[in-house]
Design a protein around this motif. Sequence first.
Motif, PDB file in Angstrom:
ATOM      1  N   THR A 185      -6.510   3.827   9.688  1.00  0.00           N
ATOM      2  CA  THR A 185      -5.461   3.923   8.520  1.00  0.00           C
ATOM      3  C   THR A 185      -4.966   5.199   8.433  1.00  0.00           C
ATOM      4  OG1 THR A 185      -6.417   2.286   7.103  1.00  0.00           O
ATOM      5  CG2 THR A 185      -4.902   3.783   6.047  1.00  0.00           C
ATOM      6  N   ALA A 209      -8.130  -2.058   0.447  1.00  0.00           N
ATOM      7  CA  ALA A 209      -9.382  -2.527  -0.014  1.00  0.00           C
ATOM      8  C   ALA A 209      -9.153  -3.992  -1.128  1.00  0.00           C
ATOM      9  CB  ALA A 209     -10.252  -1.902  -0.522  1.00  0.00           C
ATOM     10  N   ASP A 210      -8.506  -3.775  -2.052  1.00  0.00           N
ATOM     11  CA  ASP A 210      -8.176  -4.731  -3.032  1.00  0.00           C
ATOM     12  C   ASP A 210      -7.405  -5.858  -2.455  1.00  0.00           C
ATOM     13  OD1 ASP A 210      -9.263  -3.072  -4.938  1.00  0.00           O
ATOM     14  OD2 ASP A 210      -7.249  -2.410  -5.648  1.00  0.00           O
ATOM     15  N   GLN A 211      -6.577  -5.714  -1.404  1.00  0.00           N
ATOM     16  CA  GLN A 211      -5.904  -6.852  -0.935  1.00  0.00           C
ATOM     17  C   GLN A 211      -6.699  -7.751   0.248  1.00  0.00           C
ATOM     18  OE1 GLN A 211      -1.503  -6.323  -0.281  1.00  0.00           O
ATOM     19  NE2 GLN A 211      -2.108  -4.364  -0.953  1.00  0.00           N
ATOM     20  N   ASP A 223       2.177   1.491  -3.581  1.00  0.00           N
ATOM     21  CA  ASP A 223       1.331   2.269  -4.358  1.00  0.00           C
ATOM     22  C   ASP A 223       0.950   3.517  -4.148  1.00  0.00           C
ATOM     23  OD1 ASP A 223       1.092  -0.306  -5.568  1.00  0.00           O
ATOM     24  OD2 ASP A 223      -0.943  -0.747  -4.372  1.00  0.00           O
ATOM     25  N   ASP A 267      -5.981   8.089  -1.485  1.00  0.00           N
ATOM     26  CA  ASP A 267      -6.851   7.258  -2.266  1.00  0.00           C
ATOM     27  C   ASP A 267      -5.996   5.991  -2.866  1.00  0.00           C
ATOM     28  OD1 ASP A 267      -8.810   9.246  -1.854  1.00  0.00           O
ATOM     29  OD2 ASP A 267      -8.381   9.863  -4.290  1.00  0.00           O
ATOM     30  N   ALA A 268      -4.841   5.884  -2.982  1.00  0.00           N
ATOM     31  CA  ALA A 268      -4.103   4.628  -3.421  1.00  0.00           C
ATOM     32  C   ALA A 268      -3.950   3.899  -2.368  1.00  0.00           C
ATOM     33  CB  ALA A 268      -2.833   5.154  -4.025  1.00  0.00           C
ATOM     34  N   THR A 301      -5.847   3.542   0.452  1.00  0.00           N
ATOM     35  CA  THR A 301      -7.169   3.082   0.878  1.00  0.00           C
ATOM     36  C   THR A 301      -7.381   2.077  -0.233  1.00  0.00           C
ATOM     37  OG1 THR A 301      -7.683   4.986   1.802  1.00  0.00           O
ATOM     38  CG2 THR A 301      -9.353   3.514   1.178  1.00  0.00           C
ATOM     39  N   ARG A 302      -7.328   2.073  -1.555  1.00  0.00           N
ATOM     40  CA  ARG A 302      -7.778   1.330  -2.631  1.00  0.00           C
ATOM     41  C   ARG A 302      -6.878  -0.086  -2.433  1.00  0.00           C
ATOM     42  NH1 ARG A 302      -7.678   4.760  -6.028  1.00  0.00           N
ATOM     43  NH2 ARG A 302      -5.813   4.754  -6.904  1.00  0.00           N
ATOM     44  N   SER A 303      -5.690   0.200  -1.973  1.00  0.00           N
ATOM     45  CA  SER A 303      -4.707  -1.082  -2.149  1.00  0.00           C
ATOM     46  C   SER A 303      -4.869  -1.905  -1.074  1.00  0.00           C
ATOM     47  CB  SER A 303      -3.259  -0.435  -1.848  1.00  0.00           C
ATOM     48  OG  SER A 303      -2.390  -1.635  -1.850  1.00  0.00           O
ATOM     49  N   ALA A 333       0.880  -1.091  -0.011  1.00  0.00           N
ATOM     50  CA  ALA A 333       0.060  -0.107  -0.274  1.00  0.00           C
ATOM     51  C   ALA A 333       0.808   1.269   0.060  1.00  0.00           C
ATOM     52  CB  ALA A 333      -1.164   0.074   1.321  1.00  0.00           C
TER      53      ALA A 333
END
Length: 150
Positions: free
Chosen positions: A90, A81-83, A54, A74-75, A77-79, A51
């Motif tokens: 956070t 969530a994707d994992q 990213d 944003d990256a 948080t998205r990372s 994360a």
Amino acid sequence: MTPAPREPRLHGDQGSEAIQAAIVTPLLIAFLCLAIAAGRLAVAGGKADAAAEDAARAASLQRTQLAAESAAADAATRSFADQGVRCASTDVNVDASGFTVPVGQVGYVTVTVRCTVDLSDLLLPGAPGSRTLTSTFTSVVDAFRARQDT
């Protein structure tokens, strides 16, 4: 002849298995919970590293410090969530001072990601209820890309 005196009878090992199970079972359960906690922390640590990487990369592609901070958050948080990582909290800190470097010189963006992993569901006596993992990554801002200080 007088009869030989009776020797006291030993009653064997009846019940010793139950006592052994009562002693060993809680230890095995505690060991299993410790193994799960260690595994959860190791996996979350690796994902926090990903994360941070990213987020730093996303920040370095922006043209302003403000956009870099937003893109990094944003990256990250998205990372997570994707994992499939569920952080209790956070925190993303961005050092975007590389955007103040004049065009033609290399600047750097450093992102620090903190993820608090919840361990309270493991019910380990004496163990902390959560653990905060921190990961930092630095990415290069393109030396010849136009940028702004704000």
